[in-house]
Design a protein around this motif. Sequence first.
Motif, PDB file in Angstrom:
ATOM      1  N   GLN A 157       0.846  -1.201   0.000  1.00 28.15           N
ATOM      2  CA  GLN A 157       0.000   0.000   0.000  1.00 28.15           C
ATOM      3  C   GLN A 157       0.879   1.247   0.000  1.00 28.15           C
ATOM      4  OE1 GLN A 157      -2.992   0.235   3.074  1.00 28.15           O
ATOM      5  NE2 GLN A 157      -3.661   2.270   2.390  1.00 28.15           N
ATOM      6  N   VAL A 158       0.527   2.179  -0.853  1.00 27.10           N
ATOM      7  CA  VAL A 158       1.245   3.450  -0.930  1.00 27.10           C
ATOM      8  C   VAL A 158       0.505   4.427  -0.022  1.00 27.10           C
ATOM      9  CG1 VAL A 158       2.033   5.298  -2.441  1.00 27.10           C
ATOM     10  CG2 VAL A 158       1.783   2.981  -3.351  1.00 27.10           C
ATOM     11  N   ILE A 159       1.152   4.843   1.040  1.00 24.25           N
ATOM     12  CA  ILE A 159       0.464   5.737   1.981  1.00 24.25           C
ATOM     13  C   ILE A 159       0.528   7.177   1.496  1.00 24.25           C
ATOM     14  CG2 ILE A 159       0.397   6.547   4.367  1.00 24.25           C
ATOM     15  CD1 ILE A 159      -0.307   3.572   4.010  1.00 24.25           C
ATOM     16  N   GLU A 160       1.687   7.575   1.029  1.00 20.57           N
ATOM     17  CA  GLU A 160       1.876   8.960   0.583  1.00 20.57           C
ATOM     18  C   GLU A 160       1.975   8.996  -0.934  1.00 20.57           C
ATOM     19  OE1 GLU A 160       1.677  11.391   2.605  1.00 20.57           O
ATOM     20  OE2 GLU A 160       1.987  10.424   4.553  1.00 20.57           O
ATOM     21  N   TRP A 161       1.046   9.727  -1.548  1.00 24.64           N
ATOM     22  CA  TRP A 161       1.077   9.873  -3.006  1.00 24.64           C
ATOM     23  C   TRP A 161       0.422  11.195  -3.357  1.00 24.64           C
ATOM     24  CZ3 TRP A 161      -3.893  10.529  -4.597  1.00 24.64           C
ATOM     25  CH2 TRP A 161      -4.915   9.960  -3.817  1.00 24.64           C
ATOM     26  N   HIS A 162       0.771  11.730  -4.510  1.00 22.50           N
ATOM     27  CA  HIS A 162       0.029  12.871  -5.032  1.00 22.50           C
ATOM     28  C   HIS A 162      -0.120  12.731  -6.537  1.00 22.50           C
ATOM     29  CE1 HIS A 162       4.116  15.228  -4.889  1.00 22.50           C
ATOM     30  NE2 HIS A 162       4.001  14.640  -6.055  1.00 22.50           N
ATOM     31  N   ASN A 163      -1.231  13.220  -7.031  1.00 23.49           N
ATOM     32  CA  ASN A 163      -1.565  13.098  -8.450  1.00 23.49           C
ATOM     33  C   ASN A 163      -2.166  14.422  -8.926  1.00 23.49           C
ATOM     34  OD1 ASN A 163      -4.081  11.120 -10.271  1.00 23.49           O
ATOM     35  ND2 ASN A 163      -2.309  12.216 -11.046  1.00 23.49           N
ATOM     36  N   PHE A 164      -1.422  15.096  -9.789  1.00 18.37           N
ATOM     37  CA  PHE A 164      -1.924  16.327 -10.398  1.00 18.37           C
ATOM     38  C   PHE A 164      -2.471  15.996 -11.774  1.00 18.37           C
ATOM     39  CE2 PHE A 164      -0.285  19.811  -7.680  1.00 18.37           C
ATOM     40  CZ  PHE A 164       0.519  19.084  -6.830  1.00 18.37           C
ATOM     41  N   MET A 165      -3.684  16.469 -12.032  1.00 18.06           N
ATOM     42  CA  MET A 165      -4.314  16.249 -13.331  1.00 18.06           C
ATOM     43  C   MET A 165      -4.771  17.598 -13.865  1.00 18.06           C
ATOM     44  SD  MET A 165      -4.320  12.855 -13.582  1.00 18.06           S
ATOM     45  CE  MET A 165      -5.258  12.751 -15.089  1.00 18.06           C
ATOM     46  N   GLY A 166      -4.592  17.846 -15.162  1.00 19.19           N
ATOM     47  CA  GLY A 166      -5.111  19.078 -15.745  1.00 19.19           C
ATOM     48  C   GLY A 166      -4.285  19.579 -16.906  1.00 19.19           C
ATOM     49  N   SER A 167      -4.876  20.451 -17.721  1.00 17.04           N
ATOM     50  CA  SER A 167      -4.192  21.017 -18.886  1.00 17.04           C
ATOM     51  C   SER A 167      -3.611  19.946 -19.794  1.00 17.04           C
ATOM     52  CB  SER A 167      -3.071  21.975 -18.455  1.00 17.04           C
ATOM     53  OG  SER A 167      -3.605  23.036 -17.720  1.00 17.04           O
ATOM     54  N   ASN A 168      -4.316  18.833 -19.904  1.00 18.35           N
ATOM     55  CA  ASN A 168      -3.874  17.718 -20.747  1.00 18.35           C
ATOM     56  C   ASN A 168      -2.525  17.147 -20.313  1.00 18.35           C
ATOM     57  OD1 ASN A 168      -6.100  17.457 -22.488  1.00 18.35           O
ATOM     58  ND2 ASN A 168      -5.432  19.254 -23.635  1.00 18.35           N
ATOM     59  N   THR A 169      -2.241  17.302 -19.023  1.00 20.93           N
ATOM     60  CA  THR A 169      -1.000  16.747 -18.483  1.00 20.93           C
ATOM     61  C   THR A 169      -1.310  16.057 -17.155  1.00 20.93           C
ATOM     62  OG1 THR A 169      -0.496  18.780 -17.280  1.00 20.93           O
ATOM     63  CG2 THR A 169       0.423  18.590 -19.492  1.00 20.93           C
ATOM     64  N   PHE A 170      -0.366  15.274 -16.709  1.00 26.02           N
ATOM     65  CA  PHE A 170      -0.523  14.652 -15.391  1.00 26.02           C
ATOM     66  C   PHE A 170       0.832  14.318 -14.794  1.00 26.02           C
ATOM     67  CE2 PHE A 170       0.710  10.353 -16.515  1.00 26.02           C
ATOM     68  CZ  PHE A 170       0.427  10.270 -17.874  1.00 26.02           C
ATOM     69  N   CYS A 171       0.849  14.217 -13.478  1.00 20.57           N
ATOM     70  CA  CYS A 171       1.996  13.633 -12.796  1.00 20.57           C
ATOM     71  C   CYS A 171       1.459  12.904 -11.585  1.00 20.57           C
ATOM     72  CB  CYS A 171       3.036  14.682 -12.409  1.00 20.57           C
ATOM     73  SG  CYS A 171       2.422  16.048 -11.418  1.00 20.57           S
ATOM     74  N   LEU A 172       2.056  11.776 -11.322  1.00 20.86           N
ATOM     75  CA  LEU A 172       1.630  10.940 -10.206  1.00 20.86           C
ATOM     76  C   LEU A 172       2.890  10.413  -9.538  1.00 20.86           C
ATOM     77  CD1 LEU A 172      -0.160   8.903  -8.575  1.00 20.86           C
ATOM     78  CD2 LEU A 172      -0.086   7.430 -10.592  1.00 20.86           C
TER      79      LEU A 172
END
Length: 381
Positions: free
Chosen positions: A194-209
Amino acid sequence: MAWQRTLLSLSALASCAVVYAQEPPGFIPLSEKKFKYPDGIPLKVDTDDYGRGAQFGVNQCGPKTEGQTSVCQTALINSLDDFCLWAPPKPNSTIGDTEGEAVAWCTKPGHGARVIPKGALTGVQFMRTRVHYSSPDYVQVVGTIDQTQINIAKDDFGGEMDSHGADRRGNPLGGIFYSNAFPSSGGDKNKYEQVIEWHNFMGSNTFCLKACDPAGKNAAKFCEHRFDRIGCEFNAPSKPFASITGTFESCKGENQDFPGVYFENGKEKLYEQPPEALGPITSVPYTARIPASSDCVAQPSSLLYAAAATVTGTGTTTTSAAAGGTTKATSTGGKATSAGANSVAPSKSSTPGSSDAPATVVVSSALAGIFSVFLLCIFAL
Ligand SMILES: *[C@@H]1O[C@H](CO)[C@@H](O)[C@H](O)[C@H]1NC(C)=O
């Protein structure tokens, strides 16, 4: 000083009222809930139906939940060809409006979730860090996407989703992540951590996770969730989206600096993200360092995402709008420059910072704020 103390106490009491109204007794933050994959996962990991309401979807995902109407909220990040992003359940939604109810969209069937439609991904870089080749701190996937194909409105510059949020129920509420890419899996593709700490930005036809290895000492720092308004460029620095578009590669990389940390004249500094009330962030006093990477292996997307070939999207954009990936938000009708997932947000549209600011909690906009609220409560009571 005295009036300041009074003000502080008053606001503390108000804050306490808000907090106590929010969190029911025995509340456990999402980031402290741990479940063994897959059998230990309950139907819904969030059972606290207060404030923002009940969890939208489910966490027990399998053949029964599989498909393009899936409400699966258990996501995975394993490799270049096998990861999931959070995106809205209904077409033409903004991340700001729907971050609490986002569902998992995966690169392949088999996870009980939706599948990212064929051709939606226009460039992907998967990165596994390798601090001195022994203990990776995180895995990350960054890329460009025709976001209308995963229900994100064409012009939405988006925002951040993570395992926290001001009410500590996560965005999406009850959204959890797993990975078989960490050393603890020992290369066993069926052994998920299980991944406890994560962040995912979505928008402007781009993403990062970014998914941080819980075995790493600095998981919470690498996957910091407080800088929700400054996008991928500062939270998950990689080579520019414009260079990622058109390529699909898996790399090894050095660690980033912790989001928000930068160096000026050799001195370490910590960026303070201004509150939304002060208006749009038009500049950030530093450029995030892009860590070195190597051993990149590229593959054609037709091979990587072959299993998605049968899925067609609901998106309505033309191919030109799908180009994405340029750091200029060409698809946003000329609104400012780039955005949400990839840079400092322009002033318009939804609420890029809202992952940490539900309407009912006005006293703080970040977990740090919550902590200070608790501290203030202790002093006030
Ligand atoms: C998406 O929603 C916006 C705002 O509600 C609306 O103006 C637009 O026509 C919608 N687009 C599609 C493709 O449905």
